[in-house]
Design a protein around this motif. Structure first.
Motif, PDB file in Angstrom:
ATOM      1  N   ARG A 120      -4.169  -5.622  -5.359  1.00  0.00           N
ATOM      2  CA  ARG A 120      -4.677  -5.394  -6.658  1.00  0.00           C
ATOM      3  C   ARG A 120      -4.194  -4.492  -7.317  1.00  0.00           C
ATOM      4  O   ARG A 120      -3.839  -3.162  -6.343  1.00  0.00           O
ATOM      5  N   THR A 121      -3.916  -4.239  -8.600  1.00  0.00           N
ATOM      6  CA  THR A 121      -3.056  -2.972  -9.308  1.00  0.00           C
ATOM      7  C   THR A 121      -4.062  -2.636 -10.397  1.00  0.00           C
ATOM      8  O   THR A 121      -4.752  -3.695 -10.911  1.00  0.00           O
ATOM      9  N   ARG A 122      -4.104  -1.425 -11.097  1.00  0.00           N
ATOM     10  CA  ARG A 122      -4.576  -0.978 -11.973  1.00  0.00           C
ATOM     11  C   ARG A 122      -4.061   0.317 -12.674  1.00  0.00           C
ATOM     12  O   ARG A 122      -4.031   1.241 -12.078  1.00  0.00           O
ATOM     13  N   ASN A 123      -3.733  -0.088 -13.917  1.00  0.00           N
ATOM     14  CA  ASN A 123      -2.728   1.146 -14.502  1.00  0.00           C
ATOM     15  C   ASN A 123      -4.052   2.189 -14.918  1.00  0.00           C
ATOM     16  O   ASN A 123      -5.183   2.092 -15.313  1.00  0.00           O
ATOM     17  N   ARG A 124      -3.620   3.574 -15.169  1.00  0.00           N
ATOM     18  CA  ARG A 124      -4.438   4.422 -15.382  1.00  0.00           C
ATOM     19  C   ARG A 124      -4.978   4.228 -17.009  1.00  0.00           C
ATOM     20  O   ARG A 124      -4.254   3.511 -17.775  1.00  0.00           O
ATOM     21  N   ILE A 161      -3.623   1.117  -6.502  1.00  0.00           N
ATOM     22  CA  ILE A 161      -3.160   0.111  -5.576  1.00  0.00           C
ATOM     23  C   ILE A 161      -4.263  -0.193  -4.705  1.00  0.00           C
ATOM     24  O   ILE A 161      -4.790   0.796  -4.007  1.00  0.00           O
ATOM     25  N   ARG A 162      -4.916  -1.295  -4.431  1.00  0.00           N
ATOM     26  CA  ARG A 162      -5.735  -1.536  -3.404  1.00  0.00           C
ATOM     27  C   ARG A 162      -5.516  -2.853  -2.855  1.00  0.00           C
ATOM     28  O   ARG A 162      -4.649  -3.822  -3.411  1.00  0.00           O
ATOM     29  N   ILE A 163      -6.067  -3.265  -1.876  1.00  0.00           N
ATOM     30  CA  ILE A 163      -5.960  -4.488  -1.072  1.00  0.00           C
ATOM     31  C   ILE A 163      -7.144  -4.951  -0.712  1.00  0.00           C
ATOM     32  O   ILE A 163      -8.081  -4.410  -0.221  1.00  0.00           O
TER      33      ILE A 163
END
Length: 178
Positions: A120-124, A161-163
């Protein structure tokens, strides 16, 4: 007694849970095969213990621990693709108010036990995490793919980024249905 996760360096050796007295440092040293070198993880807070280099053992003499390397990369902020961890590892939870390690976090155990994981991703500035593609057949596959993708992005533009375990996503979706 706490529950720790033992992560052998040999890629085909199974990861297993073990009960340990958190004050029994010699027992932990026997598991990793030397003095303890801690690596602090975030999100969730936890620790990996690997063998510390000694007078006769240089880190390069120890086998690469792909699973510990991948776990640390995804759980140190920001994502750390260049750090290589060697030797057998122990995963514990955060320390308590007395400075003792606690149980390994369930989220990390789920990731290491899972046959499929999702990045999973997350933009600032964004509040929500988005899926970065299909589920991968394990932590190490996700790590390799993510490293290739991340290294093409300038450091200042990289997303968080996380998993997570793919089974966890299925439970999330089920829970969100009316």
């Amino acid at each position: 007694m706490i529950i720790v996760l033992v992560i052998p360096a040999a890629p085909t050796a199974p990861i297993h849970r073990r009960r340990l007295d958190p004050a029994d440092i010699p027992a932990m040293e026997r598991i990793v095969g030397g003095g303890l070198h801690p690596v602090s993880l975030t999100d969730p807070e936890s620790s990996l213990y690997l063998p510390a280099p000694g007078p006769k053992t240089r880190p390069i003499n120890r086998p690469l621990n792909e699973r510990a390397t991948a776990l640390a990369a995804f759980h140190i902020r920001p994502f750390q693709p260049q750090r290589v961890l060697r030797g057998d590892a122990i995963l514990t939870g955060p320390t308590d108010e007395d400075g003792q390690d606690t149980d390994a976090p369930d989220d990390l155990i789920r990731i290491l036990d899972s046959s499929r994981v999702c990045v999973r991703t997350r933009n600032r500035g964004d509040r929500r995490w988005s899926s970065a593609g299909d589920a991968y057949p394990g932590l190490c596959h996700a790590y390799i793919h993510t490293c290739k993708a991340v290294l093409r992005i300038p450091v200042e533009d990289r997303p968080l980024i996380r998993i997570i375990a793919a089974s966890h996503i299925a439970r999330e979706r089920k829970g969100n249905q009316p």
